[in-house]
Design a protein around this motif. Structure first.
Motif, short mmCIF file in Angstrom:
data_model
loop_
_atom_site.label_atom_id
_atom_site.label_comp_id
_atom_site.label_asym_id
_atom_site.label_seq_id
_atom_site.Cartn_x
_atom_site.Cartn_y
_atom_site.Cartn_z
N ALA A 1 0.84 -1.21 0.00
CA ALA A 1 0.00 0.00 0.00
C ALA A 1 0.87 1.26 0.00
O ALA A 1 0.57 2.25 -0.68
N GLU A 2 1.97 1.19 0.80
CA GLU A 2 2.86 2.36 0.84
C GLU A 2 3.51 2.61 -0.52
O GLU A 2 3.61 3.75 -0.99
N THR A 3 3.93 1.51 -1.19
CA THR A 3 4.51 1.66 -2.53
C THR A 3 3.50 2.26 -3.49
O THR A 3 3.81 3.15 -4.29
N ALA A 4 2.26 1.73 -3.40
CA ALA A 4 1.21 2.29 -4.28
C ALA A 4 0.96 3.76 -3.97
O ALA A 4 0.79 4.58 -4.88
N ALA A 5 0.95 4.11 -2.67
CA ALA A 5 0.73 5.51 -2.29
C ALA A 5 1.85 6.41 -2.81
O ALA A 5 1.61 7.52 -3.28
N ALA B 1 -7.16 0.50 -2.30
CA ALA B 1 -8.58 0.25 -2.04
C ALA B 1 -8.85 -1.18 -1.60
O ALA B 1 -10.01 -1.56 -1.45
N GLY B 2 -7.81 -1.98 -1.40
CA GLY B 2 -8.01 -3.36 -0.97
C GLY B 2 -8.66 -4.20 -2.07
O GLY B 2 -9.57 -4.99 -1.81
N ASP B 3 -8.28 -3.97 -3.34
CA ASP B 3 -8.76 -4.73 -4.49
C ASP B 3 -10.22 -4.45 -4.83
O ASP B 3 -10.86 -5.20 -5.56
N LYS B 4 -10.77 -3.34 -4.30
CA LYS B 4 -12.15 -2.95 -4.65
C LYS B 4 -12.11 -2.08 -5.92
O LYS B 4 -11.07 -1.51 -6.29
#
Length: 898
Positions: A261-265, A843-846
């Motif tokens: 998530a941090e990498t994506a952010a 988004a947790g794959d949403k």
């Protein structure tokens, strides 16, 4: 004893560098009872955290693995693979076979086992058993850890350092003493789950409490079993490194999802930062363009104002205001216009480099719109300057004509004063015949005088008409005075005719007329009128603009002086008539009654006027000579301006050609080229004093009211435009090199590649125009290895490429477009799909994301930026407050609208 070197060598890609430092199990370390105790506890807990998934566990690590059954089960759980079927016998050989199957599986994973054999495990050798378990932990729990191209131990250490960097009293440098006070464990948990740890309440001097707090929270909330004992760690001078690494790796795996998530952010932050910077540049461009257009909009009506002034002085005040506009108000706007073009080009380059759509300014604020408005401004400026100069000429002409009109009117009015009374008197009714004859002759002389004044009256009327045609501000008073003179002139004509008729009726009663008096009167009247006309001419004002005109006046004046001897003879002849009258009267004893009955012009008045006229001649000489000197001075001003203008014009032309060559033949690195260009720009700006000197000469020319110059073809306006174009051209060239640097840095193009692109481009730019025609560009592409030969497939590929580098179909490819194309062909950029994938992780794959998720994963300003711009998500799986990150991501790259 099994040697697993051979199995390791057979797996070419399986040996990891991180294992080299762990190849040999340090048997001496295990001799330390404290370390051995820590490893037993930690390794046992680690094994049980996996074995419990299979519904079992171990109690004694060296005893429970001796038959190999639980060892094989552990490997199946942690690898997710099936091992060969174990042997269920109780004999030693069965146990050795089972352990060998486990060791063979470990070796098949590229693990290098040294001095660890099945017999030692079966015999319950604690040191060998712990070494084997550590090898398993390294391979399956630590090997896959990778942070910024580091791996295994270094990667895990770097991950810990990154996560604990913001926390006070935490400095992770190793996997032993850096963890003794327990703060590092608590910091790792707090960094990812701040709701579980009150970090500010922890004290560095209470390590046992800190360690127990971290172990309990990890076991209760993170499903990480307690693998260490707080008292053992605190009471050991140097805690066991392998035990600490094993326990810390569990935290890494527990938080790996947060790492993604941090990498994506980070990716999203980077993309949003670029977008925010571009939007700021767009806003700055729009404001600067609006301000410049507003200034032009306000200035043009002022330049188009043609309100006429009454006097030259008033108009010169306008001229001074215009000069202030030229020297004070306009130059900063020229700089703003140049900066506007540079900002626009830089913004477009940044958008291309970041794979964003090109910037399209608001309607009416394109660079072309600015240029059109600027052309209108310069057109209005030129028209205003020409109007001021023409108005000065007109007002000077008007003032000259008005003064001439009033002078001639005053002379005429002075002459007509009393004439109506004279023509209406009835003196002939009581006069003798001789007196009547005298009155008749006198009247004839008056008629001659009247006819001589006809030309002056016509001149007065003509001047009044010209003043009306030139829109003289006081035309009403001129017209009234002219009308009065014309009406009086008509009245004089009528009265003269009536008096003549009355005198002719009594002419038969007249017998004798003094012929000499009559002759005197007839000759004296025109001569007197000639003298008055000569004095008018000698006093007449003149206005000239060049040497030829003043020399014409001097020639006319010399011609006038050449007639003076003849005029003097006429004067002497007229005086001789009067002398003859006196002589006859004296010789015949006639008593003269006094004045000449036929004229009021006396010999004394003729002599007086003659003396006045002769005194005016040298005055006229001096006035003409002064004007000649003035015109000679003006001619010197023309020559001085022309010399400087020709020098400046040649300098501007030479520099424009030199810049053209420099832009094609630039060598060295882009930074060297940029430095050289800026030095070159500085050298050009150092020429500004010469421009200012020329402006000073031009001001002297205007103040002297000089309107032409035969010594040069340059005008000040021409040179101003040339100078502005020179400054703009060098600024654009500098901007082009800066954009090339941006392209190189953003796309990772090496200096050698830029040299190669520049050399290829220049090689095919045969005419050194700075651009390639279509055929030249095709040849250049072929030389670089592109398949664009003259066949159906090659033509299609070439047309595709031309659509990229020449979207407006101008037929010419610039070097900047060529560089942009080559950089896109050789480098990679962020795409909308990559950004969408990053948001999907957050988004947790949403298919949607919420405002809370954005605020939790992104910095505050960028989170709010996304929330303000994301549209509501309307899919079937939407929840209240769901946001559509997919449409937002495509809009960033111009594939849809925000």
């Amino acid at each position: 004893m099994v040697d697993y070197h051979a199995a390791n060598n057979q797996s070419a890609g399986g040996v990891q560098t991180y294992m080299e430092q762990e190849n040999d199990w340090d048997r001496d370390l295990l001799l330390d009872p404290a370390w051995e105790k820590q490893q037993r506890k930690t390794f046992t807990a680690w094994c049980n955290s996996h074995l419990r998934k299979a519904g079992t566990q171990i109690d004694n690590i060296e005893e429970d693995f001796r038959d190999g059954l639980k060892l094989m089960l552990l490997l199946e759980v942690i690898s997710g693979e099936r091992l060969p079927k174990p042997e269920r016998g109780k004999m030693r050989v069965h146990k050795i076979n089972n352990v060998n199957k486990a060791l063979d599986f470990i070796a098949s994973k590229g693990v290098k086992l040294v001095s660890i054999g099945a017999e030692e495990i079966v015999d319950g050798n604690a040191k060998m058993t712990l070494g084997m378990i550590w090898t398993i932990i390294l391979r399956f729990a630590i090997q896959d850890i990778s942070v910024e191209e580091t791996s295994a131990k270094e990667g895990l250490l770097l991950w810990c350092q990154r996560k604990t960097a913001p926390y006070k009293n935490v400095n992770v440098q190793n996997f032993h003493i850096s963890w003794k006070d327990g703060l590092a464990f608590n910091a790792l948990i707090h960094r990812h789950r701040p709701d579980l740890i009150d970090y500010d309440s922890l004290r560095k001097d209470d390590p046992v409490t800190n360690l127990n707090n971290a172990f309990e929270v990890a076991e209760k909330h993170l499903d990480i079993p307690k693998m260490l004992d707080a008292e053992d760690i605190v009471n050991t001078a140097r805690p066991d490194e392998k035990a600490i690494m094993t326990y810390v790796s569990s935290f890494y795996h527990a938080f790996s999802g947060a790492q993604k998530a941090e990498t994506a952010a980070n990716r999203i932050c980077k993309v949003l930062a670029v977008n925010q910077e571009n939007e700021q540049m767009m806003e700055d461009y729009e404001k600067l363009a609006s301000d410049l257009l507003e200034w032009i909009r306000r200035t043009i009506p002022w330049l188009e104002n043609r309100t006429q002034e009454k006097t030259v002085k008033d108009l010169q005040a306008k001229q001074e205001d215009f000069r202030d506009y030229r020297t004070v108000h306009k130059p900063p706007k020229v700089q703003e216009k140049c900066q506007l073009e540079i900002s626009f080009n830089t913004l477009q380059t940044k958008l291309r480099l970041s794979n964003r759509p090109a910037f399209m300014p608001s309607e009416g604020r394109m660079v072309s719109d600015i240029n059109l408005a600027w052309l209108s401004l310069e057109g209005a400026e030129k028209g205003y300057e020409e109007w001021i100069l023409s108005e000065i000429r007109r007002l000077e002409r008007l003032e000259h004509l008005a003064e001439k009109f009033h002078q001639k009117a005053a002379i005429h009015e002075s002459w007509t004063d009393g004439k109506e009374a004279m023509l209406t008197q009835k003196d002939y009714e009581t006069s003798t015949l001789s007196e009547v004859k005298a009155l008749l002759r006198k009247h004839e002389a008056f008629e001659s005088d009247l006819a001589a004044h006809q030309d002056r009256v016509e001149q007065i009327a003509a001047i009044a008409q010209e003043l009306n045609e030139l829109d003289y501000y006081d035309a009403a008073s001129v017209n009234a005075r002219c009308q009065k003179i014309c009406e009086q002139w008509d009245s004089l004509g009528s009265l003269t005719q009536r008096r003549k008729e009355s005198l002719e009726r009594t002419e038969k009663q007249l017998e004798t007329i003094d012929e000499l008096y009559l002759e005197y009167a007839k000759r004296a009247a025109p001569f007197n009128n000639w003298m008055e006309g000569a004095m008018e001419d000698l006093q007449d004002m003149f206005i000239v603009h060049n040497i030829e005109e003043i020399q014409g006046l001097i020639t006319a004046h010399e011609q006038f002086k050449s007639t003076l001897p003849e005029a003097n003879k006429e004067r002497e002849a007229i005086q001789a008539i009067q002398a003859e009258v006196q002589k006859i009267a004296q010789s015949n004893g006639i008593k003269l009654s006094g004045a000449n009955p036929y004229t009021t012009i006396t010999p004394q008045s003729i002599d007086s006027k003659w003396e006045k006229a002769m005194a005016m001649v040298p005055q006229r000489d001096n006035a003409l000579q002064d004007e000649l000197n003035k015109q000679n001075s003006n001619d010197s001003l023309r020559a001085t301006f022309a010399t400087q203008a020709n020098t400046v014009g040649a300098y501007i032309q030479a520099k424009m050609e030199e810049i053209g060559r420099i832009s094609i033949e630039m060598n060295g690195t882009l930074e060297d080229q940029l430095t050289n260009l800026k030095e070159y720009q500085k050298s050009i700006l150092s020429y500004m004093p010469e421009i200012n000197k020329l402006e000073g000469y031009h001001q002297h020319i205007q103040e002297a009211l000089i309107f032409d110059n035969q010594y040069t073809s340059y005008t000040m306006e021409h040179l101003r435009v040339g100078w502005e174009q020179l400054l703009t051209t060098i600024a654009r060239t500098i901007n082009e090199v800066e954009n090339q640097i941006l392209t190189r840095d953003a796309k990772g193009i090496s200096q050698e590649q830029l040299y190669e692109y520049r050399a290829s481009f220049n090689h095919f730019d045969k005419d050194h125009s700075g651009g390639l025609k279509a055929e030249e560009f095709k040849a250049c592409l072929i030389s670089l290895g592109y398949d664009v030969e003259n066949d159906k497939q090659g033509d299609a590929e070439f047309n595709r490429i031309m659509g990229i580098v020449d979207p407006n179909s101008t037929g010419t490819v610039t070097f900047q477009a060529f560089i942009d194309f080559m950089s896109r062909e050789t480098t990679d950029t962020d795409t909308a799909d990559q950004v969408i994938a990053s948001f999907k992780i957050l988004a947790g794959d949403k298919n949607f994301i919420t405002a809370d998720e954005l605020r939790r994963e992104l910095p505050p300003d960028q989170a709010e930026y996304c929330i303000a711009r994301m549209a509501p998500y309307t899919g079937p799986d939407a929840v209240p407050g769901a946001l559509d990150y997919m449409s937002f991501s495509t809009a960033l790259y111009g594939e849809s609208d925000l």
